[in-house]
Write a protein that holds these residues in place. Structure first.
Motif, PDB file in Angstrom:
ATOM      1  N   GLN A   1       0.840  -1.206   0.000  1.00  0.00           N
ATOM      2  CA  GLN A   1       0.000   0.000   0.000  1.00  0.00           C
ATOM      3  C   GLN A   1       0.875   1.256   0.000  1.00  0.00           C
ATOM      4  O   GLN A   1       1.932   1.273   0.632  1.00  0.00           O
ATOM      5  N   PRO A   2       0.451   2.334  -0.662  1.00  0.00           N
ATOM      6  CA  PRO A   2      -0.753   2.446  -1.507  1.00  0.00           C
ATOM      7  C   PRO A   2      -0.541   1.872  -2.908  1.00  0.00           C
ATOM      8  O   PRO A   2      -1.479   1.797  -3.694  1.00  0.00           O
ATOM      9  N   GLY A   3       0.675   1.487  -3.201  1.00  0.00           N
ATOM     10  CA  GLY A   3       0.950   0.937  -4.520  1.00  0.00           C
ATOM     11  C   GLY A   3       1.410   1.994  -5.501  1.00  0.00           C
ATOM     12  O   GLY A   3       0.901   3.111  -5.506  1.00  0.00           O
ATOM     13  N   PHE A   4       2.394   1.659  -6.307  1.00  0.00           N
ATOM     14  CA  PHE A   4       2.927   2.595  -7.301  1.00  0.00           C
ATOM     15  C   PHE A   4       2.075   2.548  -8.556  1.00  0.00           C
ATOM     16  O   PHE A   4       1.775   1.474  -9.079  1.00  0.00           O
ATOM     17  N   VAL A   5       1.675   3.700  -9.074  1.00  0.00           N
ATOM     18  CA  VAL A   5       0.853   3.771 -10.286  1.00  0.00           C
ATOM     19  C   VAL A   5       1.453   4.775 -11.265  1.00  0.00           C
ATOM     20  O   VAL A   5       2.243   5.637 -10.883  1.00  0.00           O
ATOM     21  N   LEU A   6       1.064   4.650 -12.519  1.00  0.00           N
ATOM     22  CA  LEU A   6       1.463   5.592 -13.562  1.00  0.00           C
ATOM     23  C   LEU A   6       0.231   6.291 -14.109  1.00  0.00           C
ATOM     24  O   LEU A   6      -0.851   5.701 -14.180  1.00  0.00           O
ATOM     25  N   SER A   7       0.403   7.536 -14.516  1.00  0.00           N
ATOM     26  CA  SER A   7      -0.698   8.281 -15.131  1.00  0.00           C
ATOM     27  C   SER A   7      -0.832   7.901 -16.596  1.00  0.00           C
ATOM     28  O   SER A   7       0.162   7.767 -17.324  1.00  0.00           O
ATOM     29  N   ALA A   8      -2.062   7.753 -17.056  1.00  0.00           N
ATOM     30  CA  ALA A   8      -2.321   7.380 -18.450  1.00  0.00           C
ATOM     31  C   ALA A   8      -1.818   8.432 -19.427  1.00  0.00           C
ATOM     32  O   ALA A   8      -1.446   8.112 -20.560  1.00  0.00           O
ATOM     33  N   ASN A   9      -1.782   9.699 -19.012  1.00  0.00           N
ATOM     34  CA  ASN A   9      -1.383  10.781 -19.904  1.00  0.00           C
ATOM     35  C   ASN A   9       0.100  11.109 -19.824  1.00  0.00           C
ATOM     36  O   ASN A   9       0.568  12.055 -20.456  1.00  0.00           O
ATOM     37  N   MET A  10       0.847  10.323 -19.079  1.00  0.00           N
ATOM     38  CA  MET A  10       2.285  10.537 -18.957  1.00  0.00           C
ATOM     39  C   MET A  10       2.987  10.087 -20.227  1.00  0.00           C
ATOM     40  O   MET A  10       2.592   9.106 -20.862  1.00  0.00           O
ATOM     41  N   LEU A  11       4.010  10.829 -20.644  1.00  0.00           N
ATOM     42  CA  LEU A  11       4.796  10.386 -21.784  1.00  0.00           C
ATOM     43  C   LEU A  11       5.390   9.017 -21.469  1.00  0.00           C
ATOM     44  O   LEU A  11       5.941   8.807 -20.389  1.00  0.00           O
ATOM     45  N   ALA A  12       5.285   8.104 -22.415  1.00  0.00           N
ATOM     46  CA  ALA A  12       5.751   6.743 -22.177  1.00  0.00           C
ATOM     47  C   ALA A  12       7.242   6.713 -21.857  1.00  0.00           C
ATOM     48  O   ALA A  12       7.690   5.950 -20.993  1.00  0.00           O
ATOM     49  N   ALA A  13       8.024   7.550 -22.533  1.00  0.00           N
ATOM     50  CA  ALA A  13       9.467   7.582 -22.279  1.00  0.00           C
ATOM     51  C   ALA A  13       9.757   8.007 -20.848  1.00  0.00           C
ATOM     52  O   ALA A  13      10.639   7.451 -20.183  1.00  0.00           O
ATOM     53  N   ASN A  14       9.011   8.997 -20.353  1.00  0.00           N
ATOM     54  CA  ASN A  14       9.194   9.443 -18.969  1.00  0.00           C
ATOM     55  C   ASN A  14       8.757   8.370 -17.989  1.00  0.00           C
ATOM     56  O   ASN A  14       9.379   8.163 -16.942  1.00  0.00           O
ATOM     57  N   ALA A  15       7.671   7.677 -18.330  1.00  0.00           N
ATOM     58  CA  ALA A  15       7.183   6.609 -17.461  1.00  0.00           C
ATOM     59  C   ALA A  15       8.215   5.495 -17.337  1.00  0.00           C
ATOM     60  O   ALA A  15       8.436   4.941 -16.248  1.00  0.00           O
ATOM     61  N   LEU A  16       8.856   5.162 -18.445  1.00  0.00           N
ATOM     62  CA  LEU A  16       9.885   4.122 -18.415  1.00  0.00           C
ATOM     63  C   LEU A  16      11.046   4.541 -17.530  1.00  0.00           C
ATOM     64  O   LEU A  16      11.569   3.727 -16.757  1.00  0.00           O
ATOM     65  N   ASP A  17      11.430   5.806 -17.630  1.00  0.00           N
ATOM     66  CA  ASP A  17      12.511   6.304 -16.772  1.00  0.00           C
ATOM     67  C   ASP A  17      12.139   6.181 -15.296  1.00  0.00           C
ATOM     68  O   ASP A  17      12.976   5.818 -14.456  1.00  0.00           O
ATOM     69  N   VAL A  18      10.880   6.464 -14.984  1.00  0.00           N
ATOM     70  CA  VAL A  18      10.418   6.375 -13.588  1.00  0.00           C
ATOM     71  C   VAL A  18      10.454   4.925 -13.100  1.00  0.00           C
ATOM     72  O   VAL A  18      10.872   4.652 -11.967  1.00  0.00           O
ATOM     73  N   LEU A  19      10.029   3.999 -13.934  1.00  0.00           N
ATOM     74  CA  LEU A  19      10.067   2.592 -13.542  1.00  0.00           C
ATOM     75  C   LEU A  19      11.498   2.140 -13.264  1.00  0.00           C
ATOM     76  O   LEU A  19      11.759   1.444 -12.274  1.00  0.00           O
ATOM     77  N   HIS A  20      12.416   2.546 -14.134  1.00  0.00           N
ATOM     78  CA  HIS A  20      13.822   2.182 -13.930  1.00  0.00           C
ATOM     79  C   HIS A  20      14.359   2.809 -12.638  1.00  0.00           C
ATOM     80  O   HIS A  20      15.086   2.163 -11.880  1.00  0.00           O
ATOM     81  N   GLU A  21      13.980   4.058 -12.404  1.00  0.00           N
ATOM     82  CA  GLU A  21      14.451   4.771 -11.217  1.00  0.00           C
ATOM     83  C   GLU A  21      14.004   4.076  -9.930  1.00  0.00           C
ATOM     84  O   GLU A  21      14.744   4.024  -8.946  1.00  0.00           O
ATOM     85  N   HIS A  22      12.793   3.526  -9.933  1.00  0.00           N
ATOM     86  CA  HIS A  22      12.250   2.866  -8.742  1.00  0.00           C
ATOM     87  C   HIS A  22      12.446   1.346  -8.766  1.00  0.00           C
ATOM     88  O   HIS A  22      11.953   0.651  -7.872  1.00  0.00           O
ATOM     89  N   HIS A  23      13.158   0.867  -9.785  1.00  0.00           N
ATOM     90  CA  HIS A  23      13.417  -0.577  -9.911  1.00  0.00           C
ATOM     91  C   HIS A  23      12.119  -1.377  -9.902  1.00  0.00           C
ATOM     92  O   HIS A  23      11.974  -2.377  -9.215  1.00  0.00           O
ATOM     93  N   ILE A  24      11.160  -0.888 -10.704  1.00  0.00           N
ATOM     94  CA  ILE A  24       9.849  -1.525 -10.806  1.00  0.00           C
ATOM     95  C   ILE A  24       9.672  -2.072 -12.214  1.00  0.00           C
ATOM     96  O   ILE A  24      10.042  -1.422 -13.198  1.00  0.00           O
TER      97      ILE A  24
END
Length: 321
Positions: free
Chosen positions: A271-294
């Motif tokens: 909880q609360p769980g990591f989520v991504l916004s649907a309107n986020m740039l995909a490239a930025n979202a990928l960077d965030v996943l890598h940053e958090h090791h998710i």
């Protein structure tokens, strides 16, 4: 017989670099006039040239078009047989001929002039008919070609290409053309993908969304993990908002602790769980996943309601790295 291929190649490049430096040294206000003509153009920029000049012209037209200046290439021979109708009074014409004496351009030039259409000439002969008939002349002349016989257009072709790039880049910078605008002209390229694709374009939807209600059991979550194969499920309340996530790792930890499979998922979820916004740039979202090791995450809309899910493989499939 030993041939010095490396030496020949270096000599070619040295000649072309030397001729390009000479062109740079003599560059004058003619480039400013050419830029002003393109910026004031209310129609399109029409580029034309025969032979090797035509090949270079196609590249110049493409560079202009992709950097904010609408442009296209017209073959001179085709122009003489009907395509001249593609050019109108609001256009600007760029004629390319190293000798300045291409028969086709000589024939077209007075017809263009009669309609008051400004002509920019790229030529190596400032005394040629093309140079004399143009409103603006860009000198791409060379003292010698890189071709050992002085026949094949080499250094002169490089100079012409560079002059076209200089013109396109100068106009682009004046317009304040942005990377986002460039991406819209290149939606299929890697830059376009990085700057245009959003998470909602590549996420998993519908039945492929791994979701269970917060009232579900560990067994329910295990079945959903197996069905969707994403490695993660979203735990949602009755309104569809994500209240937690449950991953393969959470399952392993729960089993190691000898937790009951009949227990509520709320006892084992993160909880609360990591989520991504649907309107986020995909490239930025990928960077965030890598940053958090998710490796994966639910996707939510502006109201926090789950609308999809995504993992690293989905980014890879979309060409986003």
């Amino acid at each position: 017989m030993h041939l010095d291929f490396l030496g020949f190649a270096k000599e070619t490049l040295e000649t072309e670099i030397r001729e390009a430096q000479r062109m740079l040294a003599r560059l004058d206000n003619s480039i400013e006039l050419a830029c002003q003509l393109l910026l004031r153009c209310k129609g399109k920029v029409v580029v034309s040239g025969m032979g090797k000049s035509g090949h270079i012209g196609k590249k110049i037209a493409a560079s202009l078009a992709s950097t904010g200046t609408p442009a296209f290439f017209v073959h001179p021979a085709e122009a003489l047989h009907g395509d001249l109708g593609m050019i109108d009074a609001q256009d600007v014409v760029v004629f390319i001929s190293y000798s300045g004496r291409a028969h086709e351009l000589d024939t077209i030039l007075p017809l263009i002039a009669d309609n008051g259409i400004p002509v920019i000439a790229m030529t190596g002969d400032l005394t040629s008919p093309l140079a004399k008939g143009a409103l603006c002349v860009l000198d791409v002349g060379v003292e010698r070609e890189a071709c050992p016989m002085g026949l094949a257009p080499t250094a002169s072709s490089v100079n012409t290409l560079m002059m076209g790039d200089a013109l396109a880049m100068a106009v682009m910078r004046f317009r304040g053309f942005s990377a986002e605008q460039f991406a819209h002209s290149h939606p299929g390229g890697s830059l376009g993908i990085r700057l245009l694709k959003k998470v909602h374009h590549i996420m998993r939807r519908g039945e492929w969304m791994p979701i269970v209600a917060r009232e579900s059991t560990i067994t329910d979550a295990l079945l959903e993990l197996s069905r969707t194969g994403l490695g993660l499920i979203a735990i949602c309340d009755k309104a569809g908002r994500v209240v937690g996530v449950f991953t393969d790792g959470d399952l392993r930890r729960w089993l190691i602790q000898k937790g009951s499979l009949d227990a509520s998922i709320s006892e084992a979820m993160t909880q609360p769980g990591f989520v991504l916004s649907a309107n986020m740039l995909a490239a930025n979202a990928l960077d965030v996943l890598h940053e958090h090791h998710i490796n994966a995450a639910p996707v939510v809309d502006d109201d926090g309601k789950v609308v999809g899910a995504i993992n690293l493989y989905d980014f890879h499939q979309a060409g986003i790295k």
